[in-house]
Design an enzyme around this catalytic site. Structure first.
Site, PDB file in Angstrom:
ATOM      1  N   GLY A  71      19.466 -71.411  52.396  1.00 10.08           N
ATOM      2  CA  GLY A  71      19.694 -70.624  53.595  1.00 10.08           C
ATOM      3  C   GLY A  71      19.012 -71.186  54.821  1.00 10.08           C
ATOM      4  O   GLY A  71      19.572 -71.170  55.925  1.00 10.08           O
ATOM      5  N   ASN A 151      15.905 -58.712  55.521  1.00  8.50           N
ATOM      6  CA  ASN A 151      15.378 -58.984  54.193  1.00  8.50           C
ATOM      7  C   ASN A 151      14.219 -58.077  53.810  1.00  8.50           C
ATOM      8  O   ASN A 151      13.968 -57.833  52.639  1.00  8.50           O
ATOM      9  CB  ASN A 151      14.926 -60.445  54.111  1.00  8.50           C
ATOM     10  N   GLN A 179      20.626 -62.384  52.653  1.00  6.77           N
ATOM     11  CA  GLN A 179      20.221 -61.240  51.847  1.00  6.77           C
ATOM     12  C   GLN A 179      21.409 -60.352  51.473  1.00  6.77           C
ATOM     13  O   GLN A 179      21.310 -59.523  50.575  1.00  6.77           O
ATOM     14  CB  GLN A 179      19.225 -60.419  52.650  1.00  6.77           C
ATOM     15  N   HIS A 201      19.715 -68.584  45.808  1.00  9.45           N
ATOM     16  CA  HIS A 201      18.758 -67.915  44.924  1.00  9.45           C
ATOM     17  C   HIS A 201      18.609 -66.426  45.218  1.00  9.45           C
ATOM     18  O   HIS A 201      17.821 -65.736  44.562  1.00  9.45           O
ATOM     19  CB  HIS A 201      17.386 -68.615  44.968  1.00  9.45           C
ATOM     20  N   THR A 237      24.800 -87.621  49.031  1.00  9.94           N
ATOM     21  CA  THR A 237      25.626 -87.264  47.881  1.00  9.94           C
ATOM     22  C   THR A 237      25.404 -85.805  47.506  1.00  9.94           C
ATOM     23  O   THR A 237      24.259 -85.369  47.343  1.00  9.94           O
ATOM     24  CB  THR A 237      25.284 -88.166  46.678  1.00  9.94           C
ATOM     25  N   CYS A 322      -3.939 -58.243  54.578  1.00  8.75           N
ATOM     26  CA  CYS A 322      -5.344 -57.989  54.886  1.00  8.75           C
ATOM     27  C   CYS A 322      -6.031 -59.289  55.278  1.00  8.75           C
ATOM     28  O   CYS A 322      -5.908 -60.299  54.578  1.00  8.75           O
ATOM     29  CB  CYS A 322      -6.049 -57.398  53.663  1.00  8.75           C
TER      30      CYS A 322
END
Length: 372
Positions: A71, A151, A179, A201, A237, A322
């Site tokens: 992406g 997302n 997403q 993915h 390729t 944090c």
């Protein structure tokens, strides 16, 4: 120790059918897809089939699909490729403040080489304002890029309305649908988008593969120069192994995308959270216009990172970080103007095909122990 995975927006496992589709490429089909002899021809056929499978999922033509490494590359090709090809016509780009870094950072780079970028805000539900986009358009505007869904909080954007506005103004429109593809129905012709990003993915395909839908007639400057692979838009390729995996994942998604089970599971999860924590749990994003698998919530006056640290067997994402005792909200929650005492308790749960109601019940039990 039982482990539960609720981070499908970060990455998905490979679908078994995807693994099976890829196996022949590991053993038998080793030729170069550009070769004209007996070893190359079947590989080229597999690559073409994969292109057709991806195109079928989003309603495009196979020749409008450009395979990329994911992406991020697809977004970079869309933004940089279009800007460098068309900057003589104008230098203005419009995007939103809640885009993925794979959009924000290419825009920041383009600003260094002459682009003028407008970053429009969103409302408290994470939706962009059509009026604000309209006001941002100038005679120099050549490209608008707004994500299909966020997302982090799952909010869906009014993509078709934005695309129609862009079309009326003669502006090319790109959407990052990384997403969304495989989670909600997408038809590029119905949406009227000119470019659309896919990330493998996120829909049970391998990491390292993605695609850019490029409407016929839209011209880009390649990011990688070399031989004429991918219609001259991406030299090198082709990774047929991963492309075949993406193609098979897209074929599966054409069947899975309309099913209601995942949405019902997410709704059940939210109902259980409200039952246990009441007003101390707050939803992020739009209540209705959202991805069916995504549940971003805030545990009021708690720290999301601390909650997840207390449940090491749970895989989920936090919307705050944090640093030296202080809590910093994610850029998305900041733009949505979520109050700090609420947003610091943000956790994104994202379910998938393998998620069960029993797992949701177990997570509720863990959260109850940690929080109360």
């Amino acid at each position: 120790m039982e482990k539960i995975y609720l981070d499908y927006n970060a990455s998905t496992p490979l679908a078994p059918e995807v693994v099976e589709a890829m196996k022949p490429l590991l053993y038998d089909y080793y030729g170069n897809s550009s070769a004209l002899h007996w070893s190359g021809k079947p590989v080229k056929q597999l690559l073409q089939k994969a292109r057709e499978q991806v195109a079928s999922l989003i309603g495009s033509s196979p020749n409008e699909i450009v395979f990329t490494s994911g992406g991020s590359e697809a977004n970079n090709l869309a933004l940089k490729g279009f800007y460098f090809k068309h900057r003589s016509k104008g230098n203005h780009i419009i995007t939103s403040k809640i885009e993925h870094p794979a959009i924000i950072n290419p825009c920041k780079f383009l600003e260094q080489v002459g682009a003028n970028v407008t970053y429009v805000g969103v409302d408290r539900y994470g939706r962009v304002s059509l009026e604000e986009i309209k006001k941002a358009i100038t005679k120099e505007t050549i490209l608008i890029s707004i994500m299909h869904s966020n997302n982090e909080v799952g909010t869906l954007q009014p993509i078709k309305a934005i695309a129609e506005m862009a079309k009326q103004a003669g502006i090319v429109f790109h959407t990052d649908a990384s997403q969304s593809v495989g989670k909600v129905p997408i038809d590029v012709k119905e949406l009227q988008v000119d470019m659309l990003t896919i990330a493998g993915h996120k829909l049970y395909a391998p990491k390292g593969i993605g695609a850019l839908y490029l409407k016929e007639g839209i011209q880009l400057e390649p990011l990688i120069h070399g031989a004429g692979h991918e219609s001259g838009l991406r030299a090198g390729t082709e990774n047929t192994l991963l492309a075949v995996g993406l193609g098979q994942a897209c074929e599966i998604a054409t069947v899975q995308v309309g099913r209601k089970e995942i949405k019902k599971l997410t709704e059940y999860f939210w109902h259980q959270l409200r039952t246990v924590f009441g007003e101390n749990v707050v939803l992020n994003g739009h209540a209705e216009e959202r991805l069916p698998n995504t549940l971003s919530v805030n545990f009021v006056n708690k720290v999301g990172q601390d909650i997840l640290a207390g449940i090491p067997q749970l895989a989920a994402s936090t919307g705050s970080a944090c640093h030296a005792g202080s809590v910093e909200l994610s850029p998305v929650l900041k733009v949505m103007e979520v109050p700090e005492h609420i947003g610091m308790g943000a956790i994104r749960f994202s379910v998938g095909r393998e998620t069960t109601q029993a797992e949701i019940d177990q997570v509720i039990s863990w959260l109850r122990q940690i929080i109360t």
